[in-house]
Design an enzyme around this catalytic site. Structure first.
Site, PDB file in Angstrom:
ATOM      1  N   SER A 120     -46.405 -33.374  10.586  1.00  0.00           N
ATOM      2  CA  SER A 120     -46.959 -34.401   9.714  1.00  0.00           C
ATOM      3  C   SER A 120     -46.057 -34.576   8.495  1.00  0.00           C
ATOM      4  CB  SER A 120     -48.407 -34.038   9.333  1.00  0.00           C
ATOM      5  OG  SER A 120     -49.043 -35.089   8.643  1.00  0.00           O
ATOM      6  N   GLU A 231     -44.504 -39.103  16.555  1.00  0.00           N
ATOM      7  CA  GLU A 231     -45.964 -39.105  16.687  1.00  0.00           C
ATOM      8  C   GLU A 231     -46.546 -39.645  15.404  1.00  0.00           C
ATOM      9  OE1 GLU A 231     -48.319 -37.134  14.843  1.00  0.00           O
ATOM     10  OE2 GLU A 231     -46.743 -36.322  13.564  1.00  0.00           O
ATOM     11  N   HIS A 301     -51.085 -35.030  16.091  1.00  0.00           N
ATOM     12  CA  HIS A 301     -52.248 -34.545  15.349  1.00  0.00           C
ATOM     13  C   HIS A 301     -53.377 -34.238  16.332  1.00  0.00           C
ATOM     14  CE1 HIS A 301     -49.908 -36.159  12.049  1.00  0.00           C
ATOM     15  NE2 HIS A 301     -50.778 -35.678  11.186  1.00  0.00           N
TER      16      HIS A 301
END
Length: 337
Positions: A120, A231, A301
Protein backbone atom coordinates in the site's frame (compact mmCIF):
# COMPACT_ATOMS: atom_id res chain seq x y z
CA UNK A 1 -12.79 -21.19 14.06
CA UNK A 2 -12.61 -24.56 15.75
CA UNK A 3 -9.78 -25.58 18.06
CA UNK A 4 -8.67 -28.19 15.51
CA UNK A 5 -8.58 -25.60 12.72
CA UNK A 6 -6.56 -23.24 14.91
CA UNK A 7 -4.06 -25.97 15.68
CA UNK A 8 -3.78 -26.91 12.02
CA UNK A 9 -3.20 -23.27 11.12
CA UNK A 10 -0.53 -23.00 13.76
CA UNK A 11 1.27 -26.03 12.32
CA UNK A 12 1.70 -24.11 9.06
CA UNK A 13 3.98 -21.65 10.87
CA UNK A 14 5.91 -24.00 13.13
CA UNK A 15 9.64 -23.98 12.45
CA UNK A 16 9.50 -21.39 9.67
CA UNK A 17 11.06 -18.46 11.52
CA UNK A 18 14.84 -18.54 12.07
CA UNK A 19 15.51 -18.54 15.81
CA UNK A 20 16.12 -15.10 17.24
CA UNK A 21 14.85 -13.14 14.25
CA UNK A 22 14.63 -9.49 15.26
CA UNK A 23 11.48 -7.69 14.12
CA UNK A 24 10.94 -3.95 14.54
CA UNK A 25 7.35 -2.71 14.35
CA UNK A 26 7.46 0.67 12.63
CA UNK A 27 4.58 2.99 11.78
CA UNK A 28 5.68 5.27 8.94
CA UNK A 29 2.11 5.64 7.66
CA UNK A 30 -1.24 5.42 9.44
CA UNK A 31 -2.06 4.50 13.02
CA UNK A 32 -3.68 1.26 14.12
CA UNK A 33 -7.43 1.64 14.21
CA UNK A 34 -7.65 -0.83 17.07
CA UNK A 35 -4.71 -1.24 19.48
CA UNK A 36 -5.83 -4.82 20.10
CA UNK A 37 -4.55 -5.67 16.62
CA UNK A 38 -1.10 -4.53 17.66
CA UNK A 39 -1.18 -6.65 20.81
CA UNK A 40 -2.31 -9.72 18.89
CA UNK A 41 0.28 -9.21 16.17
CA UNK A 42 3.17 -8.78 18.60
CA UNK A 43 2.02 -11.82 20.58
CA UNK A 44 1.90 -13.95 17.43
CA UNK A 45 5.38 -12.88 16.37
CA UNK A 46 6.79 -13.60 19.82
CA UNK A 47 5.11 -17.00 19.88
CA UNK A 48 7.01 -17.81 16.67
CA UNK A 49 10.34 -17.02 18.34
CA UNK A 50 10.81 -13.46 17.09
CA UNK A 51 12.45 -10.82 19.24
CA UNK A 52 10.08 -7.88 18.79
CA UNK A 53 10.93 -4.21 19.28
CA UNK A 54 7.74 -2.20 18.97
CA UNK A 55 8.24 1.44 17.99
CA UNK A 56 4.51 2.11 17.75
CA UNK A 57 2.65 3.73 20.63
CA UNK A 58 -1.07 4.10 20.18
CA UNK A 59 -1.05 7.05 22.55
CA UNK A 60 1.46 8.86 20.35
CA UNK A 61 -0.67 8.76 17.21
CA UNK A 62 -1.10 12.11 15.51
CA UNK A 63 -4.19 12.86 13.45
CA UNK A 64 -4.46 9.94 10.98
CA UNK A 65 -0.78 9.05 11.33
CA UNK A 66 1.16 6.65 13.55
CA UNK A 67 2.98 9.62 15.12
CA UNK A 68 4.20 13.05 14.03
CA UNK A 69 6.22 13.27 10.83
CA UNK A 70 9.40 13.80 12.82
CA UNK A 71 8.73 10.84 15.10
CA UNK A 72 7.86 8.49 12.24
CA UNK A 73 11.02 9.37 10.33
CA UNK A 74 13.13 9.00 13.48
CA UNK A 75 11.75 5.58 14.39
CA UNK A 76 12.53 4.23 10.93
CA UNK A 77 16.13 5.40 11.12
CA UNK A 78 16.54 4.14 14.71
CA UNK A 79 15.17 0.72 13.77
CA UNK A 80 17.46 0.54 10.75
CA UNK A 81 20.47 1.32 12.95
CA UNK A 82 19.69 -1.41 15.51
CA UNK A 83 22.04 -4.38 14.91
CA UNK A 84 19.58 -6.75 16.58
CA UNK A 85 16.85 -6.06 14.02
CA UNK A 86 16.46 -8.10 10.84
CA UNK A 87 12.99 -7.10 9.64
CA UNK A 88 11.29 -3.71 9.53
CA UNK A 89 7.62 -4.73 9.64
CA UNK A 90 5.25 -1.88 8.91
CA UNK A 91 2.23 -1.43 11.13
CA UNK A 92 -0.11 -0.64 8.23
CA UNK A 93 -0.38 1.43 5.07
CA UNK A 94 -2.98 4.19 4.58
CA UNK A 95 -0.97 7.40 4.04
CA UNK A 96 2.11 9.11 5.40
CA UNK A 97 5.32 8.05 3.64
CA UNK A 98 5.16 10.94 1.16
CA UNK A 99 5.33 13.43 4.05
CA UNK A 100 8.55 12.00 5.48
CA UNK A 101 10.54 10.89 2.42
CA UNK A 102 12.62 14.10 2.34
CA UNK A 103 13.60 13.57 5.99
CA UNK A 104 14.80 9.98 5.57
CA UNK A 105 18.40 8.96 4.99
CA UNK A 106 17.63 6.59 2.13
CA UNK A 107 21.28 5.53 1.58
CA UNK A 108 21.55 4.58 5.26
CA UNK A 109 18.29 2.64 5.13
CA UNK A 110 19.50 0.81 2.03
CA UNK A 111 22.89 0.05 3.59
CA UNK A 112 21.37 -1.27 6.82
CA UNK A 113 20.51 -4.62 5.25
CA UNK A 114 17.14 -4.66 6.99
CA UNK A 115 14.27 -6.37 5.19
CA UNK A 116 11.48 -3.80 4.85
CA UNK A 117 8.01 -5.37 4.69
CA UNK A 118 4.74 -3.70 3.78
CA UNK A 119 2.51 -2.71 0.89
CA UNK A 120 0.00 0.00 0.00
CA UNK A 121 1.51 3.37 1.04
CA UNK A 122 4.81 1.60 1.86
CA UNK A 123 5.32 1.36 -1.91
CA UNK A 124 6.65 4.93 -1.82
CA UNK A 125 9.48 4.03 0.56
CA UNK A 126 10.27 0.87 -1.37
CA UNK A 127 10.56 2.87 -4.59
CA UNK A 128 13.05 5.21 -2.94
CA UNK A 129 15.09 2.20 -1.81
CA UNK A 130 14.79 0.57 -5.23
CA UNK A 131 16.22 3.65 -6.89
CA UNK A 132 19.03 3.89 -4.35
CA UNK A 133 20.08 0.24 -4.05
CA UNK A 134 18.25 -1.83 -6.67
CA UNK A 135 16.48 -3.83 -3.95
CA UNK A 136 13.63 -2.67 -1.77
CA UNK A 137 12.47 -5.37 0.61
CA UNK A 138 9.15 -7.17 0.33
CA UNK A 139 5.56 -6.34 -0.46
CA UNK A 140 3.76 -8.56 2.01
CA UNK A 141 1.65 -8.80 5.16
CA UNK A 142 1.71 -6.05 7.77
CA UNK A 143 1.24 -6.11 11.52
CA UNK A 144 -2.20 -4.64 12.22
CA UNK A 145 -4.30 -6.13 9.45
CA UNK A 146 -2.48 -9.42 8.91
CA UNK A 147 -0.45 -10.65 11.89
CA UNK A 148 -2.84 -8.91 14.27
CA UNK A 149 -6.13 -9.97 12.69
CA UNK A 150 -8.58 -11.80 14.93
CA UNK A 151 -8.23 -14.78 12.59
CA UNK A 152 -4.94 -14.38 10.72
CA UNK A 153 -4.60 -16.01 7.33
CA UNK A 154 -1.88 -18.42 8.40
CA UNK A 155 -1.29 -19.68 4.88
CA UNK A 156 -0.40 -16.13 3.83
CA UNK A 157 1.87 -15.76 6.87
CA UNK A 158 3.54 -19.11 6.13
CA UNK A 159 4.15 -17.96 2.55
CA UNK A 160 5.67 -14.78 3.96
CA UNK A 161 8.19 -16.56 6.19
CA UNK A 162 9.01 -19.09 3.47
CA UNK A 163 9.71 -16.30 0.99
CA UNK A 164 11.94 -14.39 3.43
CA UNK A 165 13.92 -17.54 4.17
CA UNK A 166 14.30 -19.15 0.74
CA UNK A 167 16.53 -18.05 -2.17
CA UNK A 168 13.72 -18.65 -4.66
CA UNK A 169 9.94 -18.58 -4.59
CA UNK A 170 7.30 -19.42 -7.19
CA UNK A 171 4.03 -17.46 -7.34
CA UNK A 172 1.06 -18.87 -9.21
CA UNK A 173 -2.11 -17.18 -10.37
CA UNK A 174 -5.08 -16.91 -8.04
CA UNK A 175 -7.44 -19.88 -8.35
CA UNK A 176 -9.94 -19.26 -5.58
CA UNK A 177 -13.54 -18.03 -5.79
CA UNK A 178 -14.18 -15.07 -8.07
CA UNK A 179 -15.33 -12.72 -5.33
CA UNK A 180 -13.62 -14.01 -2.20
CA UNK A 181 -12.15 -11.86 0.54
CA UNK A 182 -12.96 -8.26 1.47
CA UNK A 183 -15.75 -8.11 -1.12
CA UNK A 184 -13.81 -7.15 -4.25
CA UNK A 185 -15.76 -6.29 -7.36
CA UNK A 186 -15.25 -8.50 -10.37
CA UNK A 187 -13.15 -11.60 -10.78
CA UNK A 188 -9.79 -12.06 -9.07
CA UNK A 189 -8.87 -14.95 -11.35
CA UNK A 190 -6.84 -14.73 -14.56
CA UNK A 191 -9.26 -13.37 -17.16
CA UNK A 192 -10.09 -15.17 -20.43
CA UNK A 193 -8.17 -12.60 -22.50
CA UNK A 194 -5.00 -12.63 -20.44
CA UNK A 195 -2.12 -13.03 -22.91
CA UNK A 196 0.45 -15.77 -23.22
CA UNK A 197 3.93 -14.39 -22.62
CA UNK A 198 7.32 -15.60 -21.44
CA UNK A 199 9.81 -13.02 -20.25
CA UNK A 200 12.37 -12.22 -17.56
CA UNK A 201 13.26 -8.98 -15.82
CA UNK A 202 13.36 -7.09 -12.55
CA UNK A 203 10.17 -7.37 -10.48
CA UNK A 204 8.94 -4.01 -9.27
CA UNK A 205 5.71 -2.22 -8.51
CA UNK A 206 3.11 -2.13 -5.78
CA UNK A 207 0.15 0.12 -5.13
CA UNK A 208 -0.90 1.82 -8.36
CA UNK A 209 -1.88 5.11 -6.71
CA UNK A 210 1.55 5.38 -5.10
CA UNK A 211 3.37 4.37 -8.29
CA UNK A 212 1.54 7.05 -10.28
CA UNK A 213 1.98 9.58 -7.48
CA UNK A 214 5.79 9.27 -7.56
CA UNK A 215 6.22 9.77 -11.31
CA UNK A 216 8.52 12.73 -11.86
CA UNK A 217 9.80 12.70 -8.28
CA UNK A 218 13.40 12.04 -7.21
CA UNK A 219 12.26 8.74 -5.70
CA UNK A 220 10.93 7.14 -8.87
CA UNK A 221 13.27 4.40 -10.16
CA UNK A 222 13.88 3.99 -13.88
CA UNK A 223 13.44 0.30 -14.60
CA UNK A 224 13.95 -0.90 -18.14
CA UNK A 225 12.87 -4.37 -19.21
CA UNK A 226 11.07 -5.00 -15.93
CA UNK A 227 7.98 -6.89 -14.87
CA UNK A 228 5.66 -4.36 -13.24
CA UNK A 229 3.03 -5.58 -10.76
CA UNK A 230 0.17 -3.36 -9.62
CA UNK A 231 -2.78 -3.47 -7.21
CA UNK A 232 -5.13 -1.01 -5.56
CA UNK A 233 -8.17 -0.62 -3.36
CA UNK A 234 -11.16 1.75 -3.37
CA UNK A 235 -10.28 2.96 -6.87
CA UNK A 236 -13.03 3.03 -9.50
CA UNK A 237 -12.05 1.59 -12.92
CA UNK A 238 -11.89 5.08 -14.47
CA UNK A 239 -9.36 6.13 -11.84
CA UNK A 240 -7.35 2.97 -12.48
CA UNK A 241 -7.41 3.78 -16.20
CA UNK A 242 -6.34 7.38 -15.56
CA UNK A 243 -3.36 6.31 -13.46
CA UNK A 244 -2.34 3.70 -16.01
CA UNK A 245 -2.48 6.33 -18.74
CA UNK A 246 -0.33 8.61 -16.61
CA UNK A 247 2.29 5.86 -16.50
CA UNK A 248 1.92 5.40 -20.24
CA UNK A 249 2.27 9.14 -20.93
CA UNK A 250 5.40 9.22 -18.76
CA UNK A 251 6.97 6.45 -20.84
CA UNK A 252 7.07 3.99 -17.95
CA UNK A 253 4.92 1.23 -19.40
CA UNK A 254 6.59 1.06 -22.81
CA UNK A 255 9.88 0.19 -21.11
CA UNK A 256 8.44 -2.91 -19.41
CA UNK A 257 8.29 -6.49 -20.66
CA UNK A 258 4.99 -7.25 -18.91
CA UNK A 259 2.45 -5.82 -16.48
CA UNK A 260 0.90 -8.17 -13.92
CA UNK A 261 -2.28 -7.02 -12.18
CA UNK A 262 -3.25 -8.11 -8.69
CA UNK A 263 -6.45 -7.38 -6.81
CA UNK A 264 -8.45 -4.19 -7.42
CA UNK A 265 -11.17 -4.24 -4.80
CA UNK A 266 -13.86 -2.30 -2.97
CA UNK A 267 -14.95 0.14 -5.66
CA UNK A 268 -18.60 0.71 -6.52
CA UNK A 269 -20.06 1.09 -9.97
CA UNK A 270 -22.90 3.52 -10.59
CA UNK A 271 -25.58 4.24 -13.18
CA UNK A 272 -23.34 6.81 -14.83
CA UNK A 273 -20.85 4.06 -15.74
CA UNK A 274 -23.29 2.75 -18.34
CA UNK A 275 -21.53 -0.59 -18.82
CA UNK A 276 -18.03 0.71 -18.14
CA UNK A 277 -16.61 -1.77 -15.62
CA UNK A 278 -13.19 -3.17 -14.82
CA UNK A 279 -13.34 -5.60 -17.73
CA UNK A 280 -14.16 -2.86 -20.24
CA UNK A 281 -11.43 -0.67 -18.82
CA UNK A 282 -8.93 -3.53 -19.07
CA UNK A 283 -9.94 -4.21 -22.69
CA UNK A 284 -9.30 -0.55 -23.52
CA UNK A 285 -5.88 -0.63 -21.88
CA UNK A 286 -4.92 -3.75 -23.82
CA UNK A 287 -5.88 -2.05 -27.09
CA UNK A 288 -3.96 1.06 -26.11
CA UNK A 289 -0.82 -0.37 -24.50
CA UNK A 290 1.43 -2.74 -26.42
CA UNK A 291 2.95 -4.31 -23.30
CA UNK A 292 1.21 -7.59 -22.28
CA UNK A 293 -1.17 -7.15 -19.31
CA UNK A 294 -1.55 -10.38 -17.32
CA UNK A 295 -4.18 -10.75 -14.59
CA UNK A 296 -4.69 -12.97 -11.58
CA UNK A 297 -1.79 -12.08 -9.27
CA UNK A 298 -2.89 -13.11 -5.74
CA UNK A 299 -1.78 -9.86 -4.16
CA UNK A 300 -3.35 -6.64 -2.95
CA UNK A 301 -5.50 -5.43 -0.08
CA UNK A 302 -6.66 -8.98 0.64
CA UNK A 303 -6.09 -11.46 3.41
CA UNK A 304 -4.67 -14.22 1.22
CA UNK A 305 -1.85 -12.21 -0.30
CA UNK A 306 1.47 -13.63 -1.43
CA UNK A 307 4.81 -12.01 -0.57
CA UNK A 308 6.76 -10.35 -3.38
CA UNK A 309 10.46 -9.37 -3.18
CA UNK A 310 10.75 -5.96 -4.86
CA UNK A 311 13.79 -5.82 -7.10
CA UNK A 312 14.12 -9.59 -7.48
CA UNK A 313 14.84 -11.32 -10.77
CA UNK A 314 11.51 -12.54 -12.14
CA UNK A 315 10.72 -15.12 -14.80
CA UNK A 316 7.11 -14.94 -15.99
CA UNK A 317 5.56 -17.89 -17.80
CA UNK A 318 1.98 -16.87 -18.65
CA UNK A 319 -0.20 -19.33 -20.55
CA UNK A 320 -3.14 -17.09 -21.30
CA UNK A 321 -6.40 -17.91 -19.55
CA UNK A 322 -4.79 -21.02 -18.02
CA UNK A 323 -2.81 -18.82 -15.64
CA UNK A 324 0.86 -18.25 -14.98
CA UNK A 325 3.88 -18.90 -12.83
CA UNK A 326 6.20 -16.16 -11.63
CA UNK A 327 9.56 -17.48 -10.44
CA UNK A 328 11.46 -15.04 -8.21
CA UNK A 329 15.11 -15.23 -7.21
CA UNK A 330 18.18 -13.14 -6.42
CA UNK A 331 16.76 -11.26 -3.43
CA UNK A 332 18.05 -10.81 0.15
CA UNK A 333 16.86 -13.36 2.72
CA UNK A 334 16.84 -13.70 6.49
CA UNK A 335 20.15 -14.67 7.99
CA UNK A 336 20.24 -17.29 10.69
CA UNK A 337 21.75 -16.02 13.92
Amino acid sequence: MTEAATAAGRELLDGLVPAGTGVAIVAPCGHAGDPANVERGVALLESLGCRVRNFYSHGARFQRFGATDEQRAAQLMEAAADPDIDVLLCLRGSYGISRILPALDIPALAASGKLLVGYSDVTALQFALLKQAGMAGFQGPMLAGDFGAEQPNRQALATFWNTLSAPQTVVRNYTGPAGADRAPNGDRRTDPHSPAVQCEGKLWGGNLAMVAHLVGSPWFPQIDGGILFLEDVNEHPFRVERMMLQLEHAGVLARQKAIVLGDFSCYRLGEVDNGYDFGEMLAFLRRRIAVPIVTGLPFGHVRDLVTLPVGAHAALDAKGAEGFTLTLSGYPTLRRR
